[in-house]
Scaffold this motif. Structure first.
Motif, PDB file in Angstrom:
ATOM      1  N   GLY A  54      72.215  75.589  56.644  1.00  0.00           N
ATOM      2  CA  GLY A  54      71.543  76.891  56.642  1.00  0.00           C
ATOM      3  C   GLY A  54      72.203  77.885  57.558  1.00  0.00           C
ATOM      4  O   GLY A  54      73.059  77.526  58.366  1.00  0.00           O
ATOM      5  N   PRO A  55      71.815  79.115  57.373  1.00  0.00           N
ATOM      6  CA  PRO A  55      70.901  79.654  56.371  1.00  0.00           C
ATOM      7  C   PRO A  55      71.500  79.575  54.970  1.00  0.00           C
ATOM      8  O   PRO A  55      72.708  79.685  54.788  1.00  0.00           O
ATOM      9  N   ALA A  56      70.607  79.378  54.010  1.00  0.00           N
ATOM     10  CA  ALA A  56      71.045  79.193  52.626  1.00  0.00           C
ATOM     11  C   ALA A  56      70.407  80.236  51.718  1.00  0.00           C
ATOM     12  O   ALA A  56      69.313  80.724  51.979  1.00  0.00           O
ATOM     13  N   MET A  57      71.124  80.543  50.637  1.00  0.00           N
ATOM     14  CA  MET A  57      70.680  81.545  49.676  1.00  0.00           C
ATOM     15  C   MET A  57      71.069  81.066  48.280  1.00  0.00           C
ATOM     16  O   MET A  57      72.114  80.451  48.092  1.00  0.00           O
ATOM     17  N   LEU A  58      70.205  81.368  47.328  1.00  0.00           N
ATOM     18  CA  LEU A  58      70.468  81.040  45.936  1.00  0.00           C
ATOM     19  C   LEU A  58      70.577  82.350  45.171  1.00  0.00           C
ATOM     20  O   LEU A  58      69.664  83.174  45.201  1.00  0.00           O
ATOM     21  N   VAL A  59      71.698  82.566  44.516  1.00  0.00           N
ATOM     22  CA  VAL A  59      71.899  83.749  43.679  1.00  0.00           C
ATOM     23  C   VAL A  59      72.044  83.244  42.260  1.00  0.00           C
ATOM     24  O   VAL A  59      73.034  82.596  41.924  1.00  0.00           O
ATOM     25  N   ASN A  60      71.009  83.517  41.464  1.00  0.00           N
ATOM     26  CA  ASN A  60      70.899  82.947  40.128  1.00  0.00           C
ATOM     27  C   ASN A  60      70.936  81.430  40.268  1.00  0.00           C
ATOM     28  O   ASN A  60      70.037  80.859  40.846  1.00  0.00           O
ATOM     29  N   ASP A  61      71.969  80.773  39.800  1.00  0.00           N
ATOM     30  CA  ASP A  61      72.045  79.318  39.909  1.00  0.00           C
ATOM     31  C   ASP A  61      73.096  78.859  40.910  1.00  0.00           C
ATOM     32  O   ASP A  61      73.402  77.667  40.979  1.00  0.00           O
ATOM     33  N   GLU A  62      73.636  79.774  41.682  1.00  0.00           N
ATOM     34  CA  GLU A  62      74.694  79.423  42.619  1.00  0.00           C
ATOM     35  C   GLU A  62      74.174  79.436  44.050  1.00  0.00           C
ATOM     36  O   GLU A  62      73.535  80.384  44.491  1.00  0.00           O
ATOM     37  N   VAL A  63      74.470  78.368  44.779  1.00  0.00           N
ATOM     38  CA  VAL A  63      73.999  78.199  46.145  1.00  0.00           C
ATOM     39  C   VAL A  63      75.087  78.657  47.126  1.00  0.00           C
ATOM     40  O   VAL A  63      76.268  78.353  46.936  1.00  0.00           O
ATOM     41  N   TYR A  64      74.648  79.359  48.169  1.00  0.00           N
ATOM     42  CA  TYR A  64      75.542  79.780  49.243  1.00  0.00           C
ATOM     43  C   TYR A  64      74.964  79.278  50.560  1.00  0.00           C
ATOM     44  O   TYR A  64      73.760  79.435  50.810  1.00  0.00           O
ATOM     45  N   THR A  65      75.787  78.696  51.384  1.00  0.00           N
ATOM     46  CA  THR A  65      75.323  78.100  52.633  1.00  0.00           C
ATOM     47  C   THR A  65      76.089  78.646  53.826  1.00  0.00           C
ATOM     48  O   THR A  65      77.090  79.350  53.671  1.00  0.00           O
ATOM     49  N   LYS A  66      75.587  78.282  54.996  1.00  0.00           N
ATOM     50  CA  LYS A  66      76.190  78.687  56.277  1.00  0.00           C
ATOM     51  C   LYS A  66      76.450  80.196  56.294  1.00  0.00           C
ATOM     52  O   LYS A  66      77.534  80.658  56.644  1.00  0.00           O
ATOM     53  N   LEU A  67      75.420  80.937  55.907  1.00  0.00           N
ATOM     54  CA  LEU A  67      75.545  82.384  55.800  1.00  0.00           C
ATOM     55  C   LEU A  67      75.485  83.069  57.153  1.00  0.00           C
ATOM     56  O   LEU A  67      74.859  82.582  58.088  1.00  0.00           O
ATOM     57  N   ASP A  68      76.151  84.191  57.205  1.00  0.00           N
ATOM     58  CA  ASP A  68      75.964  85.162  58.280  1.00  0.00           C
ATOM     59  C   ASP A  68      75.779  86.495  57.558  1.00  0.00           C
ATOM     60  O   ASP A  68      75.982  86.578  56.337  1.00  0.00           O
ATOM     61  N   PRO A  69      75.367  87.543  58.266  1.00  0.00           N
ATOM     62  CA  PRO A  69      75.104  88.812  57.576  1.00  0.00           C
ATOM     63  C   PRO A  69      76.285  89.337  56.761  1.00  0.00           C
ATOM     64  O   PRO A  69      76.112  89.794  55.628  1.00  0.00           O
ATOM     65  N   GLU A  70      77.485  89.242  57.294  1.00  0.00           N
ATOM     66  CA  GLU A  70      78.663  89.749  56.581  1.00  0.00           C
ATOM     67  C   GLU A  70      78.938  88.948  55.307  1.00  0.00           C
ATOM     68  O   GLU A  70      79.190  89.510  54.240  1.00  0.00           O
ATOM     69  N   LYS A  71      78.866  87.639  55.404  1.00  0.00           N
ATOM     70  CA  LYS A  71      79.109  86.780  54.239  1.00  0.00           C
ATOM     71  C   LYS A  71      78.060  87.053  53.156  1.00  0.00           C
ATOM     72  O   LYS A  71      78.401  87.166  51.969  1.00  0.00           O
ATOM     73  N   ALA A  72      76.812  87.184  53.546  1.00  0.00           N
ATOM     74  CA  ALA A  72      75.736  87.458  52.579  1.00  0.00           C
ATOM     75  C   ALA A  72      75.962  88.787  51.876  1.00  0.00           C
ATOM     76  O   ALA A  72      75.826  88.893  50.660  1.00  0.00           O
TER      77      ALA A  72
END
Length: 157
Positions: free
Chosen positions: A131-149
């Motif tokens: 984490g932090p993790a986010m799901l965009v449609n069916d794709e998962v994104y992990t180890k987010l920071d504000p810039e990456k998100a």
């Protein structure tokens, strides 16, 4: 949801139901198909599914309302879901949340005026160690920071 002739929608539902011998086990595949194609499972669609499968409409509604990935109303073409667990909070989710709302110009629970993006919270994605993790449609994104998100979301516009 796209406006369909009743016969078009009913035909689609009937074809799917027939693949499962018109048994109630067809319910989830039909709901998944409708959600995928039309981005919502409206009250009318729920009624049609119940009629075709010969089950009570409340059975269809209970499944649609139980699973958070089924939408009752039309949402954006892209659904952005941010994990809201305490673990993601501790890993920096509040900063990501602020960056996302600023980038998209909408708040959580809203859909953009152009129907491109809906922003939602979701319960645990099962990725607490990433984490932090986010799901965009069916794709998962992990180890987010504000810039990456924000970089991920800039591709949705």
């Amino acid at each position: 949801m796209l406006q369909l002739e009743k016969s078009d929608l009913t035909t689609e539902i009937e074809k799917l139901a027939a693949q499962y011998n018109n048994e109630r086990r067809a319910l989830m595949p039909i709901l998944e198909y409708v959600q995928s194609k039309y981005h919502a499972v409206s009250d009318f669609v729920q009624q049609e599914i119940a009629r075709v499968l010969d089950i009570h409409p409340v059975e269809v509604y209970s499944v649609v309302s139980f699973y958070s990935f089924f939408n009752h109303e039309q949402k954006g073409r892209n659904i952005v879901r941010l994990c809201r667990t305490i673990v993601c909070d501790m890993a920096g989710k509040p900063e990501i949340e602020k960056a996302i709302t600023r980038e998209l110009g909408i708040k959580f629970g809203e859909t953009s005026a152009d129907l491109k993006v809906t922003l939602e919270y979701t319960n645990c994605l099962g990725l607490c160690d990433q984490g932090p993790a986010m799901l965009v449609n069916d794709e998962v994104y992990t180890k987010l920071d504000p810039e990456k998100a924000c970089n991920i979301l800039s591709r949705l516009k």
